[in-house]
Design a protein around this motif. Structure first.
Motif, PDB file in Angstrom:
ATOM      1  N   SER A 105       6.810  41.113  83.779  1.00  0.00           N
ATOM      2  CA  SER A 105       6.603  40.223  84.942  1.00  0.00           C
ATOM      3  C   SER A 105       5.996  41.545  85.707  1.00  0.00           C
ATOM      4  O   SER A 105       7.358  42.274  85.891  1.00  0.00           O
ATOM      5  CB  SER A 105       7.246  38.894  85.025  1.00  0.00           C
ATOM      6  N   SER A 107       5.722  40.863  89.242  1.00  0.00           N
ATOM      7  CA  SER A 107       6.493  40.390  90.474  1.00  0.00           C
ATOM      8  C   SER A 107       7.845  40.107  90.265  1.00  0.00           C
ATOM      9  O   SER A 107       8.991  40.398  91.649  1.00  0.00           O
ATOM     10  CB  SER A 107       6.190  39.814  91.061  1.00  0.00           C
ATOM     11  N   THR A 110       7.387  35.084  89.078  1.00  0.00           N
ATOM     12  CA  THR A 110       6.656  33.974  88.678  1.00  0.00           C
ATOM     13  C   THR A 110       7.937  32.669  87.992  1.00  0.00           C
ATOM     14  O   THR A 110       8.475  33.351  86.959  1.00  0.00           O
ATOM     15  CB  THR A 110       5.920  34.720  88.092  1.00  0.00           C
TER      16      THR A 110
HETATM   17  C1  BG6 Z   1      -0.248  35.188  87.975  1.00  0.00           C
HETATM   18  C2  BG6 Z   1      -1.197  36.064  89.117  1.00  0.00           C
HETATM   19  O1  BG6 Z   1      -1.058  33.819  88.958  1.00  0.00           O
HETATM   20  O2  BG6 Z   1       0.306  35.615  87.661  1.00  0.00           O
HETATM   21  C3  BG6 Z   1      -2.195  37.276  88.152  1.00  0.00           C
HETATM   22  O3  BG6 Z   1      -2.528  35.825  89.600  1.00  0.00           O
HETATM   23  C4  BG6 Z   1      -0.505  37.890  87.278  1.00  0.00           C
HETATM   24  O4  BG6 Z   1      -2.814  38.022  88.589  1.00  0.00           O
HETATM   25  C5  BG6 Z   1       0.247  36.577  87.209  1.00  0.00           C
HETATM   26  O5  BG6 Z   1      -0.975  38.359  86.207  1.00  0.00           O
HETATM   27  C6  BG6 Z   1       1.564  37.413  86.526  1.00  0.00           C
HETATM   28  O6  BG6 Z   1       2.536  37.632  87.348  1.00  0.00           O
HETATM   29  P1  BG6 Z   1       3.542  38.787  87.251  1.00  0.00           P
HETATM   30  O7  BG6 Z   1       4.186  38.479  88.165  1.00  0.00           O
HETATM   31  O8  BG6 Z   1       5.209  37.516  86.545  1.00  0.00           O
HETATM   32  O9  BG6 Z   1       3.331  39.639  86.366  1.00  0.00           O
END
Ligand code: BG6
Length: 364
Positions: A105, A107, A110
């Motif tokens: 991830s 961020s 998620t």
């Molecule tokens: C989605 C984003 O909701 O989350 C994508 O729109 C992203 O672009 C995905 O790849 C996963 O996000 P993360 O932060 O867990 O890598």
């Protein structure tokens, strides 16, 4: 802010030669042809005990997870696969003690990925994280991990973080391989390949001007295919995802080998195909599929290597530098970022904040 750049996405695409160095820094071992990943908190015995790898992520993190699974299977010969974290917990998954779970991830926030990690850990599994944001919820929930060091990523469509996810998987695959049967010669070959990659990413970015017109022609289509096979299939999936996210065009990824089993019926002059045709053991077979598309007057964009001869096929060639075959997928991915970017820009879309999407989805 995005400074002199029209958007954060373009800024983040162009940062990749530098950010790629950051994830590799201090982690490569030339002498023993391996990687050092202190944050994993696993010694050689723990790494040896891994019998299977299960990768969990959403969106682009899921597709790069499929690239990571291929790297782990090839280098470490451990069965590995990726699964959408958003589905995982709903099927009451069997958690095995000798499986290494890997949450991916940017961020680290998620919710679907976080809940998947909690499912694994509640049932006693070991889960490590490939996360960009230090101290984020997923990073804290995991047993250990590999920070991506891509720096802040603002654009919704992931580019530099995705590249570093791939590189982190390469480091993990190398370390898992070198405590098994991956030879020191192969280990050194891959370490040298990883060291060359940032400069080769720079070379790919240098062809941007050649891609603009191609991207504009793709933007005119209502529907297009991205095709690849084996290592190239997750690249096709990621390319189609980027195209959908920011250009709002229907883009579908398909295994090149499956084209003849259905979607060939859709190919006509209005439906372009972006084909990934690296110089590898499947080149001839891939070219066979291109003939099928050309015979139906389907416009073709072929992302390929200098050595590949497309014969008489009428196609726009996009040539990327070669690295070691296992590491080539990331160099094939970068032109697809630029194609999606320039298509979306041509259509006048808000590239950094595409409609209906959020950078990270933190509620169920
Ligand atoms: C989605 C984003 O909701 O989350 C994508 O729109 C992203 O672009 C995905 O790849 C996963 O996000 P993360 O932060 O867990 O890598």
């Amino acid at each position: 802010d995005a400074g002199d750049h029209e958007s954060y996405m373009r800024k983040e695409i162009l940062e990749q030669p530098t950010t790629a160095q950051a994830v590799l820094r201090g982690r490569l071992d030339d002498r023993f042809g391996t990687a050092h990943l202190g944050g994993l908190d696993m010694d050689a015995r723990d790494l040896r005990a891994v019998r299977r790898v299960k990768i969990l992520g959403c969106g682009s993190a899921y597709y790069v997870g499929q690239m990571g699974a291929a790297l782990i299977e090839e280098l470490a010969r451990i069965p590995a696969d990726a699964e959408a974290a958003s589905e995982f917990r709903y099927r009451d998954p069997v958690i095995e003690p000798d499986t290494l779970y890997v949450a991916v991830s940017q961020s680290g926030e998620t919710i679907d990925t976080l809940l998947a990690v909690q499912e694994v850990r509640r049932k006693g599994g070991r889960c490590v994280g490939l996360v960009n944001v230090v101290g984020s919820a997923i990073a804290r929930e995991c047993d250990g991990g590999i920070y991506l060091h891509a720096g802040p990523e603002v654009a919704v469509a992931s580019t530099k973080a995705l590249t570093n996810m791939f590189l982190a998987f390469a480091l993990l695959a190398l370390q898992l391989g070198r405590v098994r049967d991956l030879s020191i010669a192969d280990g050194k070959r891959l370490v040298a390949g990883l060291e060359r990659l940032p400069a080769q990413i720079e070379e790919v970015l240098a062809i941007e001007d050649d891609l603009v017109e191609v991207a504009h022609s793709l933007a005119e289509a209502q529907s297009l295919f991205f095709i690849g096979r084996v290592r190239g299939f997750p690249v096709a999936r990621e390319g189609a995802q980027k195209f959908k996210e920011i250009s709002y065009r229907h883009a579908e990824a398909y295994q090149t080998s499956e084209l003849k089993h259905g979607p060939l019926a859709l190919i006509d002059p209005g439906v372009p195909t972006v084909a990934l045709v690296p110089h590898d053991e499947l080149t001839e077979r891939n070219i066979g599929a291109l003939h099928e598309i050309a015979a139906r007057s389907g416009p073709l964009v072929v992302v390929t290597h200098e050595e590949v001869d497309l014969g008489g096929i009428d196609a726009r060639r996009v040539v990327v530098p070669r690295n070691e075959p296992e590491l080539d997928p990331i160099l094939l991915t970068i032109p697809l970022q630029l194609l999606a970017y320039h298509a979306a820009q041509h259509l006048g879309h808000d590239i950094d904040k595409p409609r209906n999407l959020a950078k990270s989805v933190t509620v169920e």
